[in-house]
Design a protein around this motif. Structure first.
Motif, PDB file in Angstrom:
ATOM      1  N   LEU A 141     -46.891  -1.032 -15.791  1.00 30.29           N
ATOM      2  CA  LEU A 141     -45.489  -0.683 -16.685  1.00 30.29           C
ATOM      3  C   LEU A 141     -44.453   0.266 -15.499  1.00 30.29           C
ATOM      4  CD1 LEU A 141     -43.264  -0.367 -19.030  1.00 30.29           C
ATOM      5  CD2 LEU A 141     -44.718   1.305 -20.288  1.00 30.29           C
ATOM      6  N   LEU A 142     -44.399   1.437 -15.089  1.00 24.34           N
ATOM      7  CA  LEU A 142     -44.312   1.663 -14.373  1.00 24.34           C
ATOM      8  C   LEU A 142     -43.390   0.997 -12.851  1.00 24.34           C
ATOM      9  CD1 LEU A 142     -42.870   4.946 -13.159  1.00 24.34           C
ATOM     10  CD2 LEU A 142     -44.886   5.285 -11.970  1.00 24.34           C
ATOM     11  N   LEU A 143     -44.411   0.252 -12.581  1.00 22.25           N
ATOM     12  CA  LEU A 143     -43.940  -0.959 -11.784  1.00 22.25           C
ATOM     13  C   LEU A 143     -42.479  -2.136 -12.663  1.00 22.25           C
ATOM     14  CD1 LEU A 143     -44.366  -2.314  -8.754  1.00 22.25           C
ATOM     15  CD2 LEU A 143     -46.021  -4.134  -9.713  1.00 22.25           C
ATOM     16  N   GLN A 144     -42.670  -2.522 -12.781  1.00 21.54           N
ATOM     17  CA  GLN A 144     -41.566  -3.239 -14.229  1.00 21.54           C
ATOM     18  C   GLN A 144     -40.625  -2.576 -14.591  1.00 21.54           C
ATOM     19  OE1 GLN A 144     -42.853  -5.784 -17.212  1.00 21.54           O
ATOM     20  NE2 GLN A 144     -45.825  -5.496 -16.370  1.00 21.54           N
ATOM     21  N   ILE A 145     -40.426  -1.016 -14.535  1.00 26.30           N
ATOM     22  CA  ILE A 145     -39.402  -0.448 -14.970  1.00 26.30           C
ATOM     23  C   ILE A 145     -38.730  -0.418 -13.547  1.00 26.30           C
ATOM     24  CG2 ILE A 145     -38.414   2.186 -15.683  1.00 26.30           C
ATOM     25  CD1 ILE A 145     -40.507   2.342 -17.877  1.00 26.30           C
ATOM     26  N   ILE A 146     -39.315  -0.131 -12.350  1.00 28.63           N
ATOM     27  CA  ILE A 146     -39.239   0.332 -11.509  1.00 28.63           C
ATOM     28  C   ILE A 146     -38.324  -0.748 -10.731  1.00 28.63           C
ATOM     29  CG2 ILE A 146     -38.935   1.266  -8.399  1.00 28.63           C
ATOM     30  CD1 ILE A 146     -40.907   3.016  -9.275  1.00 28.63           C
ATOM     31  N   ALA A 147     -38.905  -2.249 -10.753  1.00 30.68           N
ATOM     32  CA  ALA A 147     -39.053  -3.610 -10.632  1.00 30.68           C
ATOM     33  C   ALA A 147     -37.950  -3.909 -11.653  1.00 30.68           C
ATOM     34  CB  ALA A 147     -39.391  -4.483 -10.909  1.00 30.68           C
ATOM     35  N   TRP A 148     -37.091  -3.524 -12.704  1.00 29.49           N
ATOM     36  CA  TRP A 148     -35.639  -4.265 -12.939  1.00 29.49           C
ATOM     37  C   TRP A 148     -35.029  -3.134 -12.478  1.00 29.49           C
ATOM     38  CZ3 TRP A 148     -34.901  -7.960 -15.831  1.00 29.49           C
ATOM     39  CH2 TRP A 148     -35.327  -8.763 -16.485  1.00 29.49           C
ATOM     40  N   PHE A 149     -34.939  -2.095 -12.035  1.00 28.06           N
ATOM     41  CA  PHE A 149     -33.931  -1.039 -11.814  1.00 28.06           C
ATOM     42  C   PHE A 149     -32.875  -1.405 -10.957  1.00 28.06           C
ATOM     43  CE2 PHE A 149     -32.177   2.944 -10.437  1.00 28.06           C
ATOM     44  CZ  PHE A 149     -31.279   3.577 -11.141  1.00 28.06           C
ATOM     45  N   PHE A 150     -34.377  -0.850 -10.069  1.00 25.25           N
ATOM     46  CA  PHE A 150     -34.279  -1.315  -8.293  1.00 25.25           C
ATOM     47  C   PHE A 150     -33.913  -2.815  -7.844  1.00 25.25           C
ATOM     48  CE2 PHE A 150     -35.791   3.152  -7.760  1.00 25.25           C
ATOM     49  CZ  PHE A 150     -34.535   3.108  -7.525  1.00 25.25           C
ATOM     50  N   GLY A 151     -34.514  -4.132  -8.845  1.00 25.26           N
ATOM     51  CA  GLY A 151     -35.033  -5.452  -8.081  1.00 25.26           C
ATOM     52  C   GLY A 151     -34.089  -6.264  -8.456  1.00 25.26           C
ATOM     53  N   VAL A 152     -32.855  -5.551  -9.933  1.00 26.31           N
ATOM     54  CA  VAL A 152     -32.012  -6.723 -10.637  1.00 26.31           C
ATOM     55  C   VAL A 152     -31.285  -5.780 -10.491  1.00 26.31           C
ATOM     56  CG1 VAL A 152     -31.987  -7.949 -12.803  1.00 26.31           C
ATOM     57  CG2 VAL A 152     -34.237  -7.431 -12.151  1.00 26.31           C
ATOM     58  N   ASN A 154     -29.332  -3.259 -10.377  1.00 23.61           N
ATOM     59  CA  ASN A 154     -28.729  -2.488  -8.566  1.00 23.61           C
ATOM     60  C   ASN A 154     -28.205  -3.474  -7.579  1.00 23.61           C
ATOM     61  OD1 ASN A 154     -29.281   0.301  -9.408  1.00 23.61           O
ATOM     62  ND2 ASN A 154     -30.515   0.970  -7.195  1.00 23.61           N
ATOM     63  N   LEU A 155     -28.926  -4.545  -8.175  1.00 20.55           N
ATOM     64  CA  LEU A 155     -29.066  -5.730  -7.019  1.00 20.55           C
ATOM     65  C   LEU A 155     -27.493  -6.725  -7.276  1.00 20.55           C
ATOM     66  CD1 LEU A 155     -31.895  -7.123  -5.212  1.00 20.55           C
ATOM     67  CD2 LEU A 155     -29.889  -5.324  -4.505  1.00 20.55           C
ATOM     68  N   LEU A 156     -27.074  -6.240  -8.391  1.00 15.27           N
ATOM     69  CA  LEU A 156     -25.449  -7.110  -9.306  1.00 15.27           C
ATOM     70  C   LEU A 156     -24.640  -7.396  -8.511  1.00 15.27           C
ATOM     71  CD1 LEU A 156     -26.198  -6.054 -13.114  1.00 15.27           C
ATOM     72  CD2 LEU A 156     -26.817  -8.262 -12.437  1.00 15.27           C
ATOM     73  N   LEU A 171     -20.762  -7.295 -17.291  1.00 13.20           N
ATOM     74  CA  LEU A 171     -21.926  -6.793 -16.486  1.00 13.20           C
ATOM     75  C   LEU A 171     -22.113  -6.810 -14.785  1.00 13.20           C
ATOM     76  CD1 LEU A 171     -24.969  -5.232 -16.697  1.00 13.20           C
ATOM     77  CD2 LEU A 171     -25.543  -8.079 -15.761  1.00 13.20           C
ATOM     78  N   ASN A 172     -22.640  -5.664 -14.707  1.00 16.20           N
ATOM     79  CA  ASN A 172     -21.831  -5.303 -12.873  1.00 16.20           C
ATOM     80  C   ASN A 172     -23.487  -3.754 -12.204  1.00 16.20           C
ATOM     81  OD1 ASN A 172     -20.504  -2.671 -13.550  1.00 16.20           O
ATOM     82  ND2 ASN A 172     -18.734  -3.700 -13.899  1.00 16.20           N
ATOM     83  N   ASN A 173     -23.247  -3.998 -11.448  1.00 12.98           N
ATOM     84  CA  ASN A 173     -24.434  -2.676 -10.803  1.00 12.98           C
ATOM     85  C   ASN A 173     -24.245  -1.129 -11.382  1.00 12.98           C
ATOM     86  OD1 ASN A 173     -22.117  -2.182  -9.488  1.00 12.98           O
ATOM     87  ND2 ASN A 173     -22.837  -1.703  -7.580  1.00 12.98           N
ATOM     88  N   PRO A 263     -25.540   2.547 -19.544  1.00 16.52           N
ATOM     89  CA  PRO A 263     -26.184   2.508 -18.153  1.00 16.52           C
ATOM     90  C   PRO A 263     -27.036   1.301 -17.488  1.00 16.52           C
ATOM     91  CG  PRO A 263     -26.590   4.407 -18.816  1.00 16.52           C
ATOM     92  CD  PRO A 263     -25.932   3.647 -20.241  1.00 16.52           C
ATOM     93  N   PRO A 264     -27.367   0.771 -15.800  1.00 14.22           N
ATOM     94  CA  PRO A 264     -28.091   0.602 -15.184  1.00 14.22           C
ATOM     95  C   PRO A 264     -29.603   0.774 -16.299  1.00 14.22           C
ATOM     96  CG  PRO A 264     -26.576   0.864 -13.634  1.00 14.22           C
ATOM     97  CD  PRO A 264     -26.160   1.668 -14.726  1.00 14.22           C
ATOM     98  N   ALA A 265     -29.975   2.388 -15.351  1.00 10.54           N
ATOM     99  CA  ALA A 265     -30.943   2.565 -16.282  1.00 10.54           C
ATOM    100  C   ALA A 265     -31.863   3.086 -17.298  1.00 10.54           C
ATOM    101  CB  ALA A 265     -30.780   4.021 -15.925  1.00 10.54           C
ATOM    102  N   LEU A 266     -30.404   3.038 -18.722  1.00 12.55           N
ATOM    103  CA  LEU A 266     -31.034   2.543 -20.212  1.00 12.55           C
ATOM    104  C   LEU A 266     -31.876   0.691 -20.658  1.00 12.55           C
ATOM    105  CD1 LEU A 266     -31.650   3.503 -22.683  1.00 12.55           C
ATOM    106  CD2 LEU A 266     -28.583   2.871 -23.281  1.00 12.55           C
ATOM    107  N   CYS A 267     -30.159  -0.498 -19.727  1.00 13.90           N
ATOM    108  CA  CYS A 267     -30.478  -1.623 -19.657  1.00 13.90           C
ATOM    109  C   CYS A 267     -31.879  -1.658 -18.557  1.00 13.90           C
ATOM    110  CB  CYS A 267     -29.488  -1.725 -18.947  1.00 13.90           C
ATOM    111  SG  CYS A 267     -28.094  -2.481 -19.337  1.00 13.90           S
ATOM    112  N   ALA A 268     -32.111  -1.440 -17.694  1.00 16.30           N
ATOM    113  CA  ALA A 268     -33.807  -1.605 -16.925  1.00 16.30           C
ATOM    114  C   ALA A 268     -35.008  -1.032 -17.889  1.00 16.30           C
ATOM    115  CB  ALA A 268     -34.062  -0.806 -15.361  1.00 16.30           C
ATOM    116  N   LEU A 269     -34.575   0.249 -18.202  1.00 16.66           N
ATOM    117  CA  LEU A 269     -35.699   0.586 -19.257  1.00 16.66           C
ATOM    118  C   LEU A 269     -36.626   0.114 -20.695  1.00 16.66           C
ATOM    119  CD1 LEU A 269     -37.584   3.211 -19.347  1.00 16.66           C
ATOM    120  CD2 LEU A 269     -35.742   4.404 -20.639  1.00 16.66           C
TER     121      LEU A 269
END
Length: 398
Positions: A141-152, A154-156, A171-173, A263-269
């Motif tokens: 799960l931790l890997l998925q949270i980081i992937a959504w935040f930094f890989g999705v 943050n790249l908007l 929707l933006n970064n 915030p992006p962190a809430l969306c990713a989480l």
């Protein structure tokens, strides 16, 4: 001599019968166990307090009224840097509950859909659902949270190149922006009408169920109830002059202003928690549906019942008796797994309370105790609600 021995045996019989009494022994053993537990807890508490006092550390809660002196990036309730540590605790609780509620709702909806897809007769649909479950369920799960935040997120695109839907949703970064409602005078009447409509819909559904059990006649309580929930508040809203305005986000300078921002962190989480937990819920749904005898489906088909009605009115109500118990554990896991928000900087309870507040105040014992108490209370409350519903749907033997 024989008389003396028999007399002594009769004299010792009451004491031996008490010791051999199962109820008496169980009470004694439970009492001794409770005393030992409390004694051990008292030893640890007093020993800890004594050691902390020798080192000049305090284990009290007097620091809760002290100004925290740091900001929080996202808050549901009003907060300023000058507020107390207790206010920080409240902010952390509100943010954690927000993540848990949204994630539980999303995981339940996605899990139900994927679970039904897993049993589809269509090979492509069934295969997609299977690989969805197998890949995401076996990834940390931790890997998925980081992937959504930094890989999705943050790249908007940046705010000037945002993804725009009709000028209302952006929707933006830097996050997700949407219109914010501004209620006017008289909007309270609409809310009251909504509450009345919901109560009426629930009462209508109960009446329809009792009527069907008594006469066998079906009444579309769900569609009629939804119509009441929509029509009544809408009518009151229009008759009262539509007392509601919208604050639409607008690009000003280098960012959007106005509206409501997530915030992006809430969306990713929330996405990571909902998608990860939905894999387990999907398997729970599949096992629950498969536990219902296939003869139920064949009988419904022979009577000409629609497939959607068969699943909604015959299969799922019986499957819930198998689904609910393991589903409780998944809901509890969502609440506890939300503490991984600290990995991407979202200010949940662990981040602002267990991390920042603990480092600043140095009050490790009370802060850890309050955090553990919160998660314990939330878990017990969720278990209480779900277990009450589980007891309600169980078969009652005569």
């Amino acid at each position: 001599m024989a008389i003396t021995e028999s007399t002594s045996m009769r004299g010792s019989k009451p004491s031996s019968s008490i010791l051999n009494n199962e109820t008496f022994r169980s009470i004694v053993f439970q009492f001794v166990t409770v005393v030992c537990i409390f004694g051990l807890g008292w030893f640890f508490v007093t020993n800890t307090i004594e050691n902390m006092s020798q080192r000049g550390m305090s284990a009290g809660f007097d620091f809760l009224d002290v100004s925290a002196g740091f900001g929080i990036s996202f808050t549901l309730i009003p907060y300023t840097e000058g507020d107390s540590y207790f206010r920080v605790f409240q902010v952390g609780i509100a943010n954690t509950l927000l993540v848990a509620v949204i994630s539980i709702f999303g995981a339940t909806v996605i899990g139900l859909i994927v679970g039904l897809m897993r049993m589809s007769k269509n090979w492509l649909v069934r295969t997609i659902a299977r690989w969805y479950i197998e890949i995401l369920r076996n990834t940390p799960l931790l890997l998925q949270i980081i992937a959504w935040f930094f890989g999705v997120f943050n790249l908007l695109p940046r705010p000037r190149n945002s993804l725009d839907w009709g000028g209302l949703f952006v929707l933006n970064n830097r996050g997700f922006y949407m219109p914010s409602p501004i209620p006017g005078d008289g909007f309270t009447m609409t809310l009251v009408a909504l509450v009345i409509a919901i109560i009426a819909a629930v009462g209508l559904r109960r009446w329809a169920r009792k009527r069907q059990e008594a006469t066998g006649k079906y009444f579309p309580a769900m569609s009629v109830g939804l119509a009441v929930i929509v029509a009544l508040p809408l009518a009151i809203f229009l008759l009262s002059g539509a007392p509601l305005a919208w604050d639409v986000p607008v690009l000003q300078g280098f960012n959007y202003r106005g509206g409501m921002s997530v915030p992006p962190a809430l969306c990713a989480l929330v996405l990571a928690l909902a998608i990860y937990t939905s894999c387990f819920i999907a398997e729970i749904v599949r096992s629950g549906v498969q536990s219902v005898s296939h003869g139920q489906t064949e009988a419904a088909r022979a009577l000409g019942v629609k497939p959607s009605w068969t699943m909604r009115l015959i299969i799922l109500p019986q499957a819930l008796r198998v689904i609910i118990p393991p589903l409780i554990s998944q809901y509890l896991n969502v609440t506890k797994n939300s503490s991984l928000a600290i990995a991407i900087g979202f200010p949940d309870l662990v981040s602002v309370w267990m991390n920042t507040s603990l480092n600043q105040s140095g009050r490790a014992i009370p802060i850890v105790a309050m955090t553990m108490a919160f998660y314990c209370i939330v878990s017990l409350f969720v278990s209480l609600i779900m277990n009450a519903y589980n007891r309600r749907i169980l078969l009652k033997e005569r």
